[in-house]
Design a protein around this motif. Structure first.
Motif, PDB file in Angstrom:
ATOM      1  N   ASP A 138      74.600  47.864 -13.408  1.00 42.20           N
ATOM      2  CA  ASP A 138      74.178  49.234 -13.107  1.00 42.20           C
ATOM      3  C   ASP A 138      73.594  49.925 -14.333  1.00 42.20           C
ATOM      4  OD1 ASP A 138      74.984  48.909 -10.518  1.00 42.20           O
ATOM      5  OD2 ASP A 138      76.816  50.102 -10.685  1.00 42.20           O
ATOM      6  N   ARG A 139      74.080  49.582 -15.524  1.00 44.07           N
ATOM      7  CA  ARG A 139      73.570  50.219 -16.746  1.00 44.07           C
ATOM      8  C   ARG A 139      72.095  49.894 -16.986  1.00 44.07           C
ATOM      9  NH1 ARG A 139      78.749  48.324 -18.866  1.00 44.07           N
ATOM     10  NH2 ARG A 139      80.216  50.088 -18.801  1.00 44.07           N
ATOM     11  N   ALA A 140      71.631  48.791 -16.432  1.00 43.41           N
ATOM     12  CA  ALA A 140      70.229  48.399 -16.587  1.00 43.41           C
ATOM     13  C   ALA A 140      69.351  48.928 -15.462  1.00 43.41           C
ATOM     14  CB  ALA A 140      70.123  46.872 -16.651  1.00 43.41           C
ATOM     15  N   HIS A 141      69.953  49.652 -14.500  1.00 44.80           N
ATOM     16  CA  HIS A 141      69.203  50.160 -13.355  1.00 44.80           C
ATOM     17  C   HIS A 141      68.796  51.607 -13.624  1.00 44.80           C
ATOM     18  CE1 HIS A 141      68.352  51.442  -9.213  1.00 44.80           C
ATOM     19  NE2 HIS A 141      68.230  50.164  -8.924  1.00 44.80           N
ATOM     20  N   PRO A 142      67.556  51.995 -13.297  1.00 42.26           N
ATOM     21  CA  PRO A 142      67.085  53.349 -13.620  1.00 42.26           C
ATOM     22  C   PRO A 142      67.838  54.472 -12.916  1.00 42.26           C
ATOM     23  CG  PRO A 142      65.506  52.187 -12.231  1.00 42.26           C
ATOM     24  CD  PRO A 142      66.502  51.179 -12.672  1.00 42.26           C
TER      25      PRO A 142
END
Length: 314
Positions: A88-92
């Motif tokens: 999730d941390r890599a999702h905008p």
């Protein structure tokens, strides 16, 4: 890759997460997805259909079931977000979720989610019935399996999400010991599949030709297949409701008008109206579609009034 970079650049910067007990509590509440709680109103479906909604015992039991189902759903959201925190941390968009943003530590999310997953069915055993506890346990197990692997299996992912809606509609009847009609189960189950597949179809249409689909399976489903599923589900749902409406159950109606049969018109109109948004590829969350379209909301109110008059035998 360039499109993904541009998407990340356009995404709003993540606000600094709130710290301290207050921030943690608000983060846990946000992770429990309050907007999704409206789905749990389905617990009144079976008691309403049986005309057993307004006794004091029924209201207390349904309030308990609503709270317990909400707690079990929150447990799944917490565990899911803890498990997916790194991704999730890599999702905008998902990077703003409390767990991914660090507002709720991953161990805390796991601990609170696990506690709710245990306490929900346990409380149902004491406050409701073993049948309700068994259904909640099955719901949690199924949803966790979905989070881990089933969401990556074609067709099974649709069935699991649909079954979640069906369980919500069933649990109120189980709590009050109401026999569940086969037509009720058919109409509710295929009605849920209609909305779930319409939402998937809309996502597939909107993401067609774009990188970074929000659901991995959208790249494996074809829009033609998803259209077939929601059209099939809509047809079976309408058929099931019409068979319920035309079946008197051995008790002739003594009401002023045949409300049970007349409610078919409103139900079919509601399905046809919802199908407009599905066909356009704009059928997102079911509650958003209903609340943002006045015509559909009005048709729903008319159907609800006719349904109530039929149950009350006026």
């Amino acid at each position: 890759m360039a499109e993904r970079t541009a998407l990340l650049e356009r995404a709003p910067a993540a606000a600094a997460p709130e710290r301290g007990p207050g921030g943690l509590a608000r983060g846990l509440l946000r992770t429990a997805r309050p907007r999704q709680w409206v789905k749990n109103v389905l617990v009144v479906a079976a008691p309403a259909a049986a005309g057993r909604l307004f006794s004091e015992h029924a209201l207390v039991q349904l309030a308990l079931v609503f709270a317990l189902f909400t707690a079990c759903a929150a447990a799944v959201y917490l565990i899911n977000d803890a498990r997916d925190a790194d991704a999730d941390r890599a999702h905008p968009v998902k990077r703003h979720r409390p767990v991914a943003a660090g507002q709720v530590p991953v161990p805390v999310a796991y601990a609170v989610g696990g506690a709710l997953a245990v306490l929900g069915p346990a409380a149902a055993t004491v406050l409701c019935s073993p049948a309700v506890a068994a259904l909640l346990t099955a719901y949690i197990g199924m949803q966790l399996a979905y989070c881990v692997s089933l969401k990556h299996v074609l067709v099974v992912d649709l069935v699991v999400v649909t079954t979640g809606f069906l369980m919500r509609a069933m649990v109120g009847g189980l709590a009050l010991g109401i026999p569940l009609s086969r037509w009720f189960l058919i109409t509710t189950g295929f009605g849920a599949l209609f909305m779930v597949s319409a939402k998937r179809y809309s996502e597939a249409v909107q993401m067609a030709g774009k990188a970074g689909a929000t659901r991995a399976l959208l790249t494996e489903y074809t829009t033609g297949y998803l259209r077939f599923v929601w059209q099939l589900a809509a047809g079976v749902s309408v058929l099931g409701y019409c068979l319920w409406a035309l079946e008197e159950g051995g008790v002739p109606s003594t009401g002023l008008l045949p409300w049970r049969q007349l409610s078919m018109v409103a139900f079919i109109l509601a399905v046809l109206r919802y199908a407009v948004f599905a066909d356009r590829g704009t059928a997102g969350e079911p509650e958003d579609v209903v609340l943002h379209d006045r015509a559909l909301a009005l048709i729903g109110l008319v159907w609800l009034a006719m349904y109530g008059l039929a149950v009350a035998n006026w």
